[in-house]
Motif scaffolding. Structure first.
Motif, PDB file in Angstrom:
ATOM      1  N   GLU A 262     -13.574  11.713   6.839  1.00  0.00           N
ATOM      2  CA  GLU A 262     -13.016  10.463   6.910  1.00  0.00           C
ATOM      3  C   GLU A 262     -13.651   9.073   6.790  1.00  0.00           C
ATOM      4  O   GLU A 262     -13.212   8.290   6.206  1.00  0.00           O
ATOM      5  CB  GLU A 262     -12.122  10.613   8.399  1.00  0.00           C
ATOM      6  CG  GLU A 262     -11.000  11.790   8.143  1.00  0.00           C
ATOM      7  CD  GLU A 262     -10.403  11.916   9.462  1.00  0.00           C
ATOM      8  OE1 GLU A 262     -10.742  11.240  10.453  1.00  0.00           O
ATOM      9  OE2 GLU A 262      -9.546  12.541   9.440  1.00  0.00           O
TER      10      GLU A 262
ATOM     11  N   VAL B 277      -7.417  11.221   3.435  1.00  0.00           N
ATOM     12  CA  VAL B 277      -7.410   9.532   3.379  1.00  0.00           C
ATOM     13  C   VAL B 277      -6.981   9.270   1.828  1.00  0.00           C
ATOM     14  O   VAL B 277      -6.330   8.181   1.982  1.00  0.00           O
ATOM     15  CB  VAL B 277      -8.924   9.201   3.803  1.00  0.00           C
ATOM     16  CG1 VAL B 277      -9.123   7.696   3.496  1.00  0.00           C
ATOM     17  CG2 VAL B 277      -9.346   9.639   4.942  1.00  0.00           C
TER      18      VAL B 277
ATOM     19  N   ASP C 227     -12.836   6.265   4.152  1.00  0.00           N
ATOM     20  CA  ASP C 227     -12.602   4.966   4.431  1.00  0.00           C
ATOM     21  C   ASP C 227     -13.460   3.882   4.121  1.00  0.00           C
ATOM     22  O   ASP C 227     -13.068   2.868   3.423  1.00  0.00           O
ATOM     23  CB  ASP C 227     -12.596   4.823   6.000  1.00  0.00           C
ATOM     24  CG  ASP C 227     -11.588   5.788   6.917  1.00  0.00           C
ATOM     25  OD1 ASP C 227     -10.253   5.673   6.124  1.00  0.00           O
ATOM     26  OD2 ASP C 227     -11.519   5.972   7.983  1.00  0.00           O
TER      27      ASP C 227
END
Length: 294
Positions: free
Chosen positions: A32, A70, A36
């Motif tokens: 993640e 994501v 990001d």
């Protein structure tokens, strides 16, 4: 196969650990963080894909090798009218994808390459650094192409450039440390590929591979991932975790001087450590190859 939005933008979990032995669920938070970091580049890429997608509209999007979702979530923002489905072999990562999206994403558990047929049809398929976890990359591209509706688009994010995070000479050891770390990693990546089921050597000319899969190449673009110094704490923590994995995988392959440099970068409280250095940055490039089903 589980992506990880993974980590070979050469940030990958490769070393000498076979992909089948990786605990992708335990890596979820790290995956993640990495996705990001790439969010702005992925959003830019998705907008480019939207422009390529033609008049018919995009009704169904697959993110194959989605990890914790994501990137699937970013695709859902750019294609708000579409059903967006995160596809991964890990139930735990797909649960994170559902939770992250508040239920906006569909999810589908599939063990690839055996279950490509389970995926259904799509107008757009995204696969980010996932194909190289399958032994026969050419067969995987053909299988993905077969899931496209006529005129549909396949977008494969592979290759690009390995990240840079410090100056060439940053005051520890011999200059050029990152290039030598990359070289050791590439050897580990080759070893990982050789151990995959049905491993086939392939010249990684992605547009040519897409053509051989029966698709029509539709353009390649590279998107910059750029976090300048001084780095925010989450980016530093990502780099710290990534360097820790490099140490676990590659320490034995490094010269003693480079091993000492890596350990100095991992010193949590020292000014030399990646968590504290004012000169640390994060710069990488993500290359997306596209092709259309006739």
């Amino acid at each position: 196969m589980s992506s990880h939005q993974h980590q070979h933008q050469h940030g990958h979990q490769h070393g000498h650990v076979p992909a089948a032995d990786l605990d992708w669920d335990a890596l979820a938070a790290h995956l993640e963080q990495e996705a990001d970091l790439r969010a702005a580049a992925v959003t830019e890429a998705a907008r480019w894909l939207s422009g390529l997608s033609g008049e018919g509209g995009v009704r169904r999007v697959l993110d194959v090798g989605s990890g914790p979702g994501v990137i699937a979530g970013l695709l859902a923002e750019v294609f708000p009218a579409a059903e967006v489905v995160a596809v991964d072999q890990s139930a735990a990562l797909l649960e994170r994808a559902r939770a992250r999206s508040g239920g906006r994403l569909g999810t589908q558990q599939a063990d690839l390459p055996a279950e490509f047929d389970k995926l259904g049809e799509a107008d757009l398929i995204w696969s980010g650094n996932a194909i190289h976890h399958l032994g026969d990359q050419q067969a995987a591209l053909a299988a993905l192409g077969a899931r496209l509706r006529p005129g549909g688009l396949l977008a494969v994010a592979e290759s690009g450039l390995p990240p840079r995070f410090l100056p060439r000479d940053f005051g520890l050891g011999r200059p050029g440390f990152q290039a030598r770390l990359d070289a050791a990693h590439e050897d580990g990546f080759s070893a990982m590929r050789a151990e995959l089921p049905d491993a086939a050597e392939e010249i990684e000319d992605w547009p040519a591979m897409l053509r051989r899969a029966g698709l029509v190449p539709n353009g390649t673009r590279t998107f910059l991932v750029d976090h300048p110094a001084p780095l925010a704490r989450p980016v530093r923590e990502y780099l710290y975790a990534q360097l820790g994995r490099r140490h676990d995988q590659l320490a034995e392959a490094l010269a003693p001087e480079d091993r000492a440099t890596l350990e100095a970068l991992l010193a949590e409280d020292a000014p030399t450590g990646i968590l504290n250095r004012p000169d640390a940055f994060y710069l990488s490039a993500m290359t997306v190859h596209t092709a259309r089903r006739p």
